[in-house]
Write a protein that holds these residues in place. Structure first.
Motif, short mmCIF file in Angstrom:
data_model
loop_
_atom_site.label_atom_id
_atom_site.label_comp_id
_atom_site.label_asym_id
_atom_site.label_seq_id
_atom_site.Cartn_x
_atom_site.Cartn_y
_atom_site.Cartn_z
N THR A 442 0.86 -1.19 0.00
CA THR A 442 0.00 0.00 0.00
C THR A 442 0.90 1.23 0.00
OG1 THR A 442 -1.67 -1.21 1.26
CG2 THR A 442 -1.83 1.21 1.22
N ILE A 443 0.67 2.14 -0.95
CA ILE A 443 1.54 3.32 -1.11
C ILE A 443 0.74 4.61 -0.91
CG2 ILE A 443 3.16 2.16 -2.65
CD1 ILE A 443 1.77 3.57 -5.01
N GLU A 444 1.45 5.68 -0.57
CA GLU A 444 0.84 7.01 -0.39
C GLU A 444 1.69 8.06 -1.08
OE1 GLU A 444 0.34 7.99 3.69
OE2 GLU A 444 -1.59 6.95 3.88
N TRP A 445 1.02 9.12 -1.60
CA TRP A 445 1.72 10.28 -2.16
C TRP A 445 0.78 11.48 -2.14
CZ3 TRP A 445 -0.54 6.56 -5.11
CH2 TRP A 445 -1.40 6.95 -6.12
N ILE A 446 1.31 12.66 -2.32
CA ILE A 446 0.50 13.88 -2.32
C ILE A 446 0.15 14.25 -3.76
CG2 ILE A 446 0.46 16.35 -1.77
CD1 ILE A 446 2.30 15.77 0.55
N GLY A 447 -1.14 14.53 -3.99
CA GLY A 447 -1.58 14.92 -5.33
C GLY A 447 -1.52 16.43 -5.55
N GLU A 448 -1.99 16.89 -6.72
CA GLU A 448 -2.01 18.32 -7.06
C GLU A 448 -3.45 18.80 -7.13
OE1 GLU A 448 -1.05 21.27 -7.84
OE2 GLU A 448 1.00 21.06 -7.13
N THR A 449 -3.63 20.12 -7.05
CA THR A 449 -4.97 20.69 -7.01
C THR A 449 -5.66 20.66 -8.37
OG1 THR A 449 -4.00 22.88 -7.30
CG2 THR A 449 -4.47 22.18 -5.06
N GLN A 450 -4.89 20.62 -9.46
CA GLN A 450 -5.54 20.56 -10.77
C GLN A 450 -5.80 19.11 -11.16
OE1 GLN A 450 -2.28 22.42 -13.01
NE2 GLN A 450 -2.07 20.54 -14.19
N ARG A 451 -6.79 18.90 -12.04
CA ARG A 451 -7.16 17.55 -12.45
C ARG A 451 -6.07 16.97 -13.34
NH1 ARG A 451 -11.82 14.81 -12.34
NH2 ARG A 451 -12.96 16.65 -11.69
N GLN A 452 -5.55 15.79 -12.94
CA GLN A 452 -4.47 15.15 -13.69
C GLN A 452 -4.66 13.63 -13.67
OE1 GLN A 452 -0.55 17.74 -13.30
NE2 GLN A 452 -1.14 16.98 -11.32
N THR A 453 -3.89 12.96 -14.51
CA THR A 453 -3.93 11.49 -14.56
C THR A 453 -2.70 10.94 -13.86
OG1 THR A 453 -5.16 11.46 -16.64
CG2 THR A 453 -3.95 9.48 -16.07
N PHE A 454 -2.91 10.07 -12.88
CA PHE A 454 -1.83 9.43 -12.13
C PHE A 454 -1.74 7.97 -12.56
CE2 PHE A 454 -3.22 13.00 -9.66
CZ PHE A 454 -2.06 13.53 -9.12
N CYS A 455 -0.57 7.55 -12.97
CA CYS A 455 -0.34 6.16 -13.37
C CYS A 455 0.72 5.54 -12.47
CB CYS A 455 0.12 6.06 -14.82
SG CYS A 455 -1.13 6.59 -16.02
N VAL A 456 0.45 4.31 -12.02
CA VAL A 456 1.38 3.60 -11.13
C VAL A 456 1.94 2.39 -11.88
CG1 VAL A 456 1.64 2.34 -8.96
CG2 VAL A 456 0.13 4.35 -9.07
N TYR A 457 3.29 2.25 -11.82
CA TYR A 457 3.98 1.15 -12.49
C TYR A 457 4.80 0.37 -11.46
CZ TYR A 457 2.94 3.37 -16.97
OH TYR A 457 2.31 3.89 -18.07
#
Length: 541
Positions: A442-457
Motif C-alpha cells: 500500500t503506497i501514499e503520495w500527495i496529489g495536485e490541485t488541478q485535475r491530472q492522470t496518475f499512473c502507477v507502475y
C-alpha cells in the motif's frame, strides 16, 4: 667626479624630502627644481615642469612626493592614466606639523610620530585629470595612486608656476555627436580645436573605434593597440639593494598585451572633423574616441567618449518562433552550445506568468525584454517558476545548450492557470509505503490541485539494484520497458491530502521499484515522475 657629487647632493636632498627638513623653517625653500628627472624612478620625487612616466603594478598603492617651500603659491597637478583606470589621493603635510611630530617622537623614543596629513583631493577614473590649488601651503605633498584593472603606465606633472601646456587645446564643446546611424555603420562629427589655424597644419585628428572599452587618453589607446613594454631597468645610484629591488619589481610586472588584429580601428583623419564608420554589425555597441593631435610634439588629448549602438535587423528573424499561450515546446540541442531564440507576447499586464521547464541535461534559460532581464537561470531536471507583475510587451526567450550538446528541453509558458497544460508536481514528491505483504504493497503520495492522470507502475529488480537505489531520472521521456502498468486514474486533490492506493499481484521475497507518474491525460506523451519507491515483499504469506 661631478656625477658622483651630483649623486651625493641628491641623496642628501632625498633625506631632506623624507624627513621634511626637521630643522628647517618656513623661510628656507624646498623647490621643485631641486629634484632631477633621471632620479624620479628611484626616489619617487616629482621634478618641476616635467611630465614623467611611472609604471604601476595592478592593485598596488604607490606613493609619489613633491614639496613646496613657500606659502600662497599655486599648485598645478596633472595625472594621465594609460592602460588602466587609477584611483589617487593627494595629501599635504605642513613643515610645522612635521617639526612638532619629530619633537614628540624625540621625547618618547618608543612611540611613532602622529600623522597630520590633510587630504586635499581624491579622484578615480581613466581620464586625463587636472587639479589646481590656487593658494598652496609649504610642506610635503604625497600622491597615493593605485591601478584598478591591470598594470599601467601613468604620466605625472606638477608645478608651482604654470599648468601643463604641451597638449593641444580642446574646443569648448568637446563632445562627439552622431549624425547618421544604420544597421551596418554610423557617421560622427565634432568641433575643431581653437588651436587650429589656416596658416599652419600642426593639428590633426585621430579616431579609434572598438567594441570593448573607451580610450579616454591617447596613451591608453597606444597601450591597448601596441601593448605596454616592461618597466626598464633604472639604477641611477647603483646600490646593490637598489638593483635587487628593481629586479623584483620587473619580475612582478605584467604589462598588457597588444589587441588582436582588427580589434581596434585606428585612423589618422588629417584635418577632417567628420568620419563614417562602415562594416559594423547590426544591434552592436561601439566605443568611439577622437583625439586632437599635435604633429610637432606628438601630444594628443581626447574629446569626450561616445558610445554608438547600430540599428538592429529589420523585423523579426524568420528563425524566431512565437510561442502560443500554454503551448508546450520541445527542442533537442544537437550541437554543443547551440542556442534557441523564441518570442512570447503578453497583450495586457499579467499578475503571474507560469513557467514549467523539463530538461534532460543542463541549459541556460533566459526571459527578457529590451529594457529588462526578467529571468535567467541554469536549469536541469524538472522545475516550475512563477514570474509576477509583468507588463504588456514582447518577451524574448533565449535558451542555450551545454558544451557537450544533446540536451533536450520541454517547456511551457502561460499567463492563465487553466491553460497550463504541462503536468504539475507538488513540492513534496516522495512516495511512501504504508503496508507491505507478500503479495501487495500500500503506497501514499500527495496529489495536485488541478485535475491530472496518475499512473502507477511496478518493476521487479535485482538485489544489487535495490541496494543502490538509483535516483529518479526526470529526463527519461519513456517508461521502462520492464515496467508493468498497475493502473491509471484521473482525479483532482483539492486539499492536497495524501493519496492511498494498493499495488497488487506481487511475488513473495522479491524486490520491486514502484513509480508514480503524472500526465495531463492518459493520451498525453508528456509526463513527470514522483520519486521512485523501493520495497521488498514479505518472505511468506
Amino acid at each position: 667626479m661631478p656625477r658622483l657629487l651630483d649623486k651625493a647632493r641628491y641623496i642628501i636632498l632625498l633625506l631632506l624630502y623624507t624627513t621634511l627638513g626637521g630643522h628647517t623653517t618656513r623661510g628656507e625653500e624646498f623647490k621643485f627644481g631641486d629634484s632631477r628627472a633621471e632620479y624620479f624612478a628611484e626616489a619617487k620625487i616629482l621634478p618641476e615642469k616635467l611630465e614623467v612616466p611611472r609604471y604601476l603594478l595592478h592593485n598596488v598603492t604607490e606613493k609619489i612626493f613633491f614639496t613646496e617651500g613657500e606659502d600662497n603659491k599655486p599648485l598645478f597637478l596633472t595625472i594621465i592614466p594609460c592602460a588602466s583606470s587609477v584611483e589617487w589621493t593627494l595629501t599635504h603635510r605642513s613643515i610645522s606639523s612635521s617639526k612638532s611630530s619629530s619633537q614628540a617622537a624625540g621625547n618618547t623614543p618608543n612611540s611613532s610620530p602622529p600623522s597630520d596629513n590633510t587630504v586635499l583631493y581624491h579622484h578615480q577614473g581613466r581620464d586625463l585629470h587636472n587639479f589646481t590649488h590656487p593658494t598652496g601651503e609649504a610642506g610635503l605633498y604625497t600622491i597615493e595612486i593605485r591601478a584598478l584593472e591591470s598594470d599601467t603606465y601613468v604620466r605625472l606633472y606638477a608645478s608651482n608656476r604654470f599648468p601643463l601646456k604641451d597638449y593641444p587645446v580642446l574646443p569648448k564643446d568637446d563632445s562627439v555627436t552622431i549624425k547618421r546611424r544604420s544597421r551596418k555603420g554610423f557617421s560622427v562629427e565634432w568641433n575643431p580645436s581653437p588651436q587650429e589655424t589656416p596658416f599652419d597644419s600642426i593639428i590633426e585628428y585621430h579616431i579609434a573605434v572598438n567594441r570593448k572599452r573607451p580610450f579616454d587618453t591617447y596613451c591608453s589607446l597606444m597601450s591597448h593597440l601596441q601593448g605596454d613594454t616592461p618597466p626598464r631597468q633604472t639604477t641611477s645610484f647603483e646600490f646593490p639593494e637598489e638593483i635587487q629591488r628593481n629586479e623584483e619589481f620587473r619580475a612582478k610586472a605584467n604589462p598588457i598585451k597588444p589587441a588582436k588584429k582588427n580589434e581596434i580601428t585606428y585612423l589618422n583623419l588629417g584635418a577632417k572633423t567628420k568620419f563614417t564608420f562602415n562594416g559594423a554589425r547590426p544591434g552592436r555597441k561601439y566605443f568611439v574616441n577622437v583625439f586632437v593631435y599635435n604633429k610637432q610634439n606628438k601630444k594628443a588629448v581626447a574629446l569626450k567618449s561616445l558610445v554608438v549602438r547600430t540599428k538592429p535587423k529589420k523585423g523579426r528573424s524568420s528563425s524566431v518562433k512565437r510561442i502560443k499561450n500554454g503551448r508546450t515546446q520541445i527542442h533537442i540541442f544537437k550541437k554543443p552550445k547551440e542556442s534557441l531564440t523564441m518570442e512570447f507576447r503578453i497583450r495586457k499586464p499579467a499578475k503571474e506568468l507560469l513557467l514549467g521547464v523539463h530538461v534532460c541535461g543542463k541549459v541556460r534559460f533566459q526571459i527578457r525584454t529590451k529594457k529588462k532581464k526578467w529571468f535567467s537561470r541554469r536549469v536541469h531536471n524538472y522545475k516550475e517558476f512563477t514570474l509576477k507583475d509583468l507588463p504588456k510587451d514582447t518577451y524574448t526567450i533565449k535558451i542555450k545548450g551545454s558544451k557537450k550538446g544533446g540536451d533536450e528541453i520541454r517547456f511551457t509558458l502561460t499567463t492563465k492557470k487553466n491553460k497550463y497544460k504541462y503536468p504539475r508536481l507538488p513540492k513534496e514528491t516522495s512516495v511512501t509505503s504504508v503496508n507491505t505483504t507478500c503479495e501487495n504493497v500500500t503506497i501514499e503520495w500527495i496529489g495536485e490541485t488541478q485535475r491530472q492522470t496518475f499512473c502507477v507502475y511496478k518493476t521487479e529488480i535485482s538485489e544489487e539494484v535495490a541496494k543502490r537505489r538509483p535516483k529518479t531520472d526526470q529526463c527519461a521521456s519513456e517508461i521502462d520497458k520492464a515496467s508493468e502498468e498497475v493502473f491509471c486514474k484521473r482525479f483532482r486533490n483539492h486539499q492536497q491530502q495524501r493519496l492511498r492506493e494498493s499495488v497488487k499481484g506481487l511475488h513473495a521475497n522479491r524486490n520491486y521499484r514502484i513509480d508514480v507518474i503524472v500526465k495531463q491525460n492518459k493520451r498525453s506523451k508528456l509526463f513527470v515522475r514522483y520519486d521512485s519507491l523501493y520495497v521488498k515483499t514479505a518472505e511468506a504469506c
